[in-house]
Design a protein around this motif. Structure first.
Motif, short mmCIF file in Angstrom:
data_model
loop_
_atom_site.label_atom_id
_atom_site.label_comp_id
_atom_site.label_asym_id
_atom_site.label_seq_id
_atom_site.Cartn_x
_atom_site.Cartn_y
_atom_site.Cartn_z
N THR A 159 98.14 12.18 73.01
CA THR A 159 97.50 11.17 73.73
C THR A 159 97.73 11.94 75.30
N PRO A 160 96.70 11.62 76.05
CA PRO A 160 96.75 12.29 77.61
C PRO A 160 98.16 11.77 78.24
N THR A 161 98.66 12.67 78.92
CA THR A 161 99.89 12.27 79.88
C THR A 161 99.20 11.25 81.09
N LYS A 162 99.90 10.13 80.99
CA LYS A 162 99.71 9.15 82.19
C LYS A 162 100.95 8.68 83.05
N CYS A 163 100.64 8.72 84.36
CA CYS A 163 101.74 8.38 85.14
C CYS A 163 102.04 6.64 85.06
N ILE A 164 103.35 6.35 84.81
CA ILE A 164 103.59 5.10 84.46
C ILE A 164 104.38 4.28 85.44
N TRP A 165 104.99 5.20 86.55
CA TRP A 165 105.65 4.52 87.33
C TRP A 165 106.00 5.54 88.44
N GLN A 166 106.09 5.23 89.75
CA GLN A 166 106.53 6.07 90.71
C GLN A 166 107.63 5.67 91.59
N GLY A 167 108.56 4.85 90.76
CA GLY A 167 109.90 4.44 91.46
C GLY A 167 109.93 3.51 92.26
N ALA A 168 110.84 3.40 92.84
CA ALA A 168 111.34 2.20 94.04
C ALA A 168 111.08 2.53 95.39
N GLY A 169 110.71 3.65 95.58
CA GLY A 169 110.46 4.19 97.14
C GLY A 169 111.48 5.22 97.41
N GLY A 170 112.37 5.64 96.53
CA GLY A 170 113.47 6.47 97.31
C GLY A 170 112.77 8.14 96.97
N ARG A 171 113.41 8.91 97.66
CA ARG A 171 113.03 10.65 97.18
C ARG A 171 113.53 10.80 96.04
N TYR A 172 113.06 11.82 95.27
CA TYR A 172 113.57 12.85 94.29
C TYR A 172 113.45 11.88 93.03
N LEU A 173 112.53 11.15 92.57
CA LEU A 173 112.50 10.19 91.52
C LEU A 173 112.76 11.08 90.14
N GLU A 174 113.71 10.99 89.41
CA GLU A 174 114.38 12.05 88.44
C GLU A 174 114.88 11.04 87.26
N GLY A 175 115.20 11.79 86.21
CA GLY A 175 116.01 11.37 85.14
C GLY A 175 115.66 10.21 84.28
N PRO A 176 114.32 10.10 83.99
CA PRO A 176 113.78 8.82 83.40
C PRO A 176 114.22 8.55 81.90
N HIS A 177 114.40 7.32 81.62
CA HIS A 177 114.64 6.94 80.26
C HIS A 177 114.11 5.59 79.94
N LEU A 178 113.58 5.37 78.70
CA LEU A 178 112.82 4.03 78.29
C LEU A 178 113.75 3.42 77.25
N TYR A 179 113.62 2.21 77.32
CA TYR A 179 114.35 1.19 76.28
C TYR A 179 113.74 -0.04 75.94
N LYS A 180 113.95 -0.47 75.00
CA LYS A 180 113.35 -2.05 74.80
C LYS A 180 114.55 -2.95 74.76
#
Length: 506
Positions: A159-180
């Motif tokens: 599938t195409p890559t989609k940006c799903i979140w741009q964070g909570a407003g802080g700099r250097y958004l990194e280290g994402p993990h997804l859970y249910k």
């Protein structure tokens, strides 16, 4: 029981964890050290045993000319349908890739590359679908936490890559993990930079591609406002549940040299904090902070947290606790006499080299206070022990062959400043010298001692903070090791190291 943080002290950054039945497995970043991606296991979350590394072959891990801030960045480990997957980034050679194994104690596959930019990649599996995410750029050029699905056998994007979140407003958004969790998708990431402003943030959604709602209590974990507290830089976390259904975050943080001395040398370490979900949002640690000790009834009262063991050649392994810089030339290492001794053949690649692999074996400085001790036999060239942060920041205690005998000395390398001092000439009528070298560490200084021919010599001290991440400007931690090298006109020879002991004294 009461447990202490860090649960894995020393330079083991960017931890990721998964549980398979009653066993937890942990991986960490390794940067330009080889083998890559250290692997631990635990039954109780507080005692972690090293079981090897994920990337053990050059076909998996090319570190050619990788600098100290290069190589392997944040890995993620996941288990799906009987198979382990580890996904990470080689920032100098190829980008994002993953490897797999059906035997956690065996070999892992060669890399499967993913045509997606960014770093800190992660997997989330749902049914037969593999979701890949990183903090990068989507197919429309939008940056943030980006996600697509993969053919897990080939790494090809489905599938195409989609940006799903741009964070909570802080700099250097990194280290994402997804859970249910409780039928909601929970997206966890870090902001603020992996330094004193580091913080953990999260968002949740009914749909895997969002939109995601920010946690009203973001950041959910940070020590940035705990002035005068030794533990700082909390973030980059992975969520795991235990057999009782309790939730925990494994995350990175670091220890300052003391409460008020804002430098750290042991690198970013592994910390454990309890998590409780209230109204679907995670409440983390002690009011959103990480403390040096937690008392909890989630871990059985008969569990005892073991201290960091002393390392010797008899109870540790080359390629497990003892690592190389970049891809080593194994012809320069004689392992045939283990566990009594290890032989290192010096080359013209020195500890100052930014490229190529010096003849070096190092282990993480796991305590602020420690002793490293070894006996060296030398006939030519130079051999010694080192406290190594980068090729431009290291302290060495060494012996070398001269025209009249042998010479003990201390070397300090700090950026463009390079000094050799405390030179002690040791006239010898033999072609070989045996000397004991001792390096000790404290919050304020490293101390250098040598003993040979019935005499003990003090070769001074060096300030600890100059090997800190804050001064060196990198993301690793001090490695304590042995090395051999030679000048271009020196004869080639082997240095034999025996009675090698690392003792943690925190």
């Amino acid at each position: 029981m009461k447990y202490s943080n860090p649960v894995v002290p020393g330079f083991f950054p960017d931890p990721s964890v998964c549980r398979v039945e009653d066993t937890y497995y942990l991986v960490c970043s390794s940067f330009n050290y080889f083998p890559g991606v250290p692997l631990f296991e635990s039954k109780d979350l507080v005692n972690w045993s090293p079981i090897g590394h994920v990337l053990t072959r050059k076909s998996q891990l090319d570190l050619t000319d990788s600098p100290t801030n290069g190589g392997i960045y944040a890995p993620t480990i996941r288990y799906h349908q009987g198979r382990f997957y580890m996904v990470t980034t080689n920032v100098d050679h190829g980008g994002n890739f993953y490897v797999w194994t059906d035997n956690i104690y065996g070999e892992w596959s060669d890399p499967i590359w993913v045509d997606q930019d960014g770093i800190d990649p992660s997997f989330y599996f749902e049914g037969d679908t593999a979701y890949f995410m990183s903090n990068g750029t989507d197919d429309e050029g939008k940056s943030g936490i980006c996600q697509c699905t993969l053919d897990i056998k080939t790494g090809k994007k489905l599938t195409p890559t989609k940006c799903i979140w741009q964070g909570a407003g802080g700099r250097y958004l990194e280290g994402p993990h997804l859970y249910k969790v409780a039928d909601k998708y929970l997206l966890v990431a870090s902001e603020g930079g992996t330094e004193y402003g580091h913080m953990l943030v999260c968002a949740k959604s009914d749909q895997i591609y969002g939109p995601y709602e920010n946690d009203p209590d973001n950041p959910i974990l940070t020590n940035r406002n705990l002035g005068g507290y030794q533990i700082q830089g909390c973030g980059h976390a992975d969520l795991v549940s235990d057999l009782k259904g309790n939730w925990w975050f494994i995350h990175l943080a670091f220890r300052q040299l003391d409460r008020w001395q804002q430098q750290h040398v042991t690198g970013r370490e592994v910390y454990l904090v309890p998590v409780t979900f209230i109204d679907g949002w995670p409440k983390v640690g002690h009011d959103g902070t990480t403390r040096a000790q937690f008392e909890t009834d989630r871990i059985a009262s008969d569990v005892s947290q073991s201290p960091v063991p002393n390392l010797t050649l008899a109870n540790s392994q080359i390629g497990n606790q003892w690592l190389f810089l970049q891809n080593p030339d194994l012809a320069n290492y004689d392992l045939s006499q283990l566990p009594e001794q290890v032989g290192l053949q010096g080359t013209t690649v020195t500890m100052d080299a930014a490229k190529d692999s010096p003849t070096f074996l190092g282990t993480q400085q796991r305590g602020i206070a420690f002793t490293l001790k070894t006996k060296v036999q030398l006939t030519a060239g130079e051999a010694g022990i080192t406290a190594y942060m980068t090729d431009e920041q290291h302290y060495d205690l060494a012996v070398r062959k001269t025209a009249t005998g042998f010479e003990l000395f201390r070397r300090i390398r700090l950026g463009e400043a390079r000094q050799e001092d405390h030179l002690i000439s040791l006239p010898s009528d033999t072609d070989q010298l045996e000397v004991t070298l001792i390096l000790t560490g404290s919050p304020d200084q490293y101390s250098f001692t040598a003993a040979t021919q019935g005499q003990t010599y003090q070769l001074g001290t060096a300030t600890t903070k100059y090997l800190s991440s804050e001064v060196a400007g990198n993301f690793t931690g001090v490695m304590l090791g042995i090395y051999a090298q030679k000048s271009a006109d020196a004869a080639s020879s082997w240095a034999n190291f025996s009675q090698l002991v690392y003792q943690n004294q925190d």
